[in-house]
Design a protein around this motif. Structure first.
Motif, PDB file in Angstrom:
ATOM      1  N   GLY A  52       0.395  -1.588  -0.010  1.00  0.00           N
ATOM      2  CA  GLY A  52       0.129   0.508  -0.202  1.00  0.00           C
ATOM      3  C   GLY A  52       0.640   0.942  -0.051  1.00  0.00           C
ATOM      4  O   GLY A  52       1.582   2.038   0.272  1.00  0.00           O
ATOM      5  N   GLU A  53       0.185   2.364  -0.294  1.00  0.00           N
ATOM      6  CA  GLU A  53       0.857   3.710  -0.425  1.00  0.00           C
ATOM      7  C   GLU A  53       1.377   3.553   0.954  1.00  0.00           C
ATOM      8  O   GLU A  53       3.082   4.920   1.055  1.00  0.00           O
ATOM      9  N   THR A  54       1.013   3.713   2.146  1.00  0.00           N
ATOM     10  CA  THR A  54       1.248   4.475   3.368  1.00  0.00           C
ATOM     11  C   THR A  54       2.601   3.546   3.986  1.00  0.00           C
ATOM     12  O   THR A  54       3.492   4.218   4.226  1.00  0.00           O
ATOM     13  N   VAL A  55       2.575   2.559   3.713  1.00  0.00           N
ATOM     14  CA  VAL A  55       4.191   1.825   3.180  1.00  0.00           C
ATOM     15  C   VAL A  55       4.782   2.763   2.948  1.00  0.00           C
ATOM     16  O   VAL A  55       6.997   2.235   3.097  1.00  0.00           O
ATOM     17  N   SER A  61       9.878   8.184   3.076  1.00  0.00           N
ATOM     18  CA  SER A  61       9.940   9.469   4.411  1.00  0.00           C
ATOM     19  C   SER A  61      11.385   8.659   4.861  1.00  0.00           C
ATOM     20  O   SER A  61      11.836   9.259   5.820  1.00  0.00           O
ATOM     21  N   TYR A  62      10.952   7.420   6.059  1.00  0.00           N
ATOM     22  CA  TYR A  62      12.430   6.955   6.979  1.00  0.00           C
ATOM     23  C   TYR A  62      13.931   7.135   6.385  1.00  0.00           C
ATOM     24  O   TYR A  62      14.729   8.242   6.491  1.00  0.00           O
ATOM     25  N   LEU A  63      14.129   7.676   4.997  1.00  0.00           N
ATOM     26  CA  LEU A  63      14.935   7.105   4.269  1.00  0.00           C
ATOM     27  C   LEU A  63      15.395   8.819   4.130  1.00  0.00           C
ATOM     28  O   LEU A  63      16.976   9.346   4.613  1.00  0.00           O
ATOM     29  N   LEU A  64      14.712   9.670   3.341  1.00  0.00           N
ATOM     30  CA  LEU A  64      14.766  10.929   3.624  1.00  0.00           C
ATOM     31  C   LEU A  64      15.033  11.904   5.044  1.00  0.00           C
ATOM     32  O   LEU A  64      16.001  12.624   5.101  1.00  0.00           O
ATOM     33  N   SER A  65      14.055  11.400   6.072  1.00  0.00           N
ATOM     34  CA  SER A  65      14.977  11.311   7.433  1.00  0.00           C
ATOM     35  C   SER A  65      15.608  11.165   8.307  1.00  0.00           C
ATOM     36  O   SER A  65      16.931  12.342   8.449  1.00  0.00           O
ATOM     37  N   VAL A  82       8.513  17.701   4.003  1.00  0.00           N
ATOM     38  CA  VAL A  82       8.488  16.330   3.217  1.00  0.00           C
ATOM     39  C   VAL A  82       7.348  15.668   2.841  1.00  0.00           C
ATOM     40  O   VAL A  82       7.896  14.719   2.044  1.00  0.00           O
ATOM     41  N   ALA A  83       6.700  15.933   3.853  1.00  0.00           N
ATOM     42  CA  ALA A  83       5.939  14.839   3.047  1.00  0.00           C
ATOM     43  C   ALA A  83       4.983  15.238   1.030  1.00  0.00           C
ATOM     44  O   ALA A  83       4.718  14.380   0.849  1.00  0.00           O
ATOM     45  N   ILE A  84       5.260  16.645   1.704  1.00  0.00           N
ATOM     46  CA  ILE A  84       5.096  17.130  -0.053  1.00  0.00           C
ATOM     47  C   ILE A  84       6.302  16.215  -1.110  1.00  0.00           C
ATOM     48  O   ILE A  84       6.055  15.971  -1.974  1.00  0.00           O
ATOM     49  N   THR A  85       7.675  16.410  -0.892  1.00  0.00           N
ATOM     50  CA  THR A  85       8.636  16.165  -1.405  1.00  0.00           C
ATOM     51  C   THR A  85       7.924  14.467  -1.395  1.00  0.00           C
ATOM     52  O   THR A  85       9.582  13.608  -2.441  1.00  0.00           O
ATOM     53  N   VAL A  86       8.077  13.308  -0.158  1.00  0.00           N
ATOM     54  CA  VAL A  86       8.021  11.968  -0.650  1.00  0.00           C
ATOM     55  C   VAL A  86       6.756  11.861  -1.249  1.00  0.00           C
ATOM     56  O   VAL A  86       6.812  11.225  -2.498  1.00  0.00           O
ATOM     57  N   ASP A  87       5.718  12.932  -1.186  1.00  0.00           N
ATOM     58  CA  ASP A  87       4.686  12.167  -2.782  1.00  0.00           C
ATOM     59  C   ASP A  87       5.280  12.949  -3.888  1.00  0.00           C
ATOM     60  O   ASP A  87       4.872  11.991  -4.677  1.00  0.00           O
TER      61      ASP A  87
END
Length: 197
Positions: A52-55, A61-65, A82-87
């Motif tokens: 799924g998209e959440t995972v 997100s984990y790798l970016l953080s 961060v959320a926008i960049t992940v998307d």
């Protein structure tokens, strides 16, 4: 059989990502793009389709953080950034594997994509990925070309000319090989069809 083993290994890595994400990410150690090509890590799109998209979003997100944590800058990214960049990463680079992202961010930490001047935002992160993707594509093209040359070289040294193939079929047919007889008949029919044109 080899493809089945690779698929099984990818499945195992997907399960590891879901069950123990911290350990999964700690085990990623790509040093070069060639390491990524040889790995069995899942792509962003395969994570999304299996879990799924959440995972998938959480993995990116984990790798970016992890990368953002490395830099000590005054102007870092907010949670919304961060959320926008992940998307954007999910949208633009779904084919990248988790170790692609790990390597890209590691390269950014090594300043391979330029100096960081007291700020990190989505634009900078996306520029890292763009630079990485260009380098990755170039390496993939070179590797693909080298494999092509290797296959051509093997074909040139180990192949038969058509006349040699026919002679081999005739020899086998004379010895009673039914498959060889059928192949000769087919060859004869094709020749006749081609000659009529």
């Amino acid at each position: 059989m080899g493809k089945e083993i690779i698929l099984c290994q990818k499945e195992n890595r997907l399960v590891a990502l879901k069950t123990s994400p911290q350990q999964y990410f700690a085990d990623l150690h790509p040093k070069r793009i060639e390491d990524v090509f040889l790995s069995n890590e899942p792509s962003i799109i395969s994570i999304k389709s299996k879990h799924g998209e959440t995972v998938a979003r959480a993995a990116v997100s984990y790798l970016l953080s992890e990368a953002l944590e490395f830099f000590n800058v005054k102007e870092t990214m907010s949670d919304i950034q961060v959320a926008i960049t992940v998307d954007l990463i999910l949208e633009e680079y779904p084919y990248l594997q988790t170790d692609d992202l790990k390597l890209c961010f590691k390269n950014a930490m090594k300043l391979k994509y330029g100096q960081i001047y007291n700020r990190i935002d989505g634009q900078i992160v996306m520029s890292w990925l763009k630079s990485y993707d260009i380098e990755r594509s170039e390496k993939a093209d070179i590797e693909s070309y080298n494999r092509h040359k290797e296959v051509i070289s093997k074909e040139e040294t180990s192949g038969l000319y058509y006349d040699e193939y026919l002679a081999e079929l005739e020899r086998k047919a004379e010895q009673g090989d039914e498959e060889a007889k059928k192949a000769l008949e087919m060859s004869s029919m094709v020749k006749k069809m081609l000659c009529k044109r």
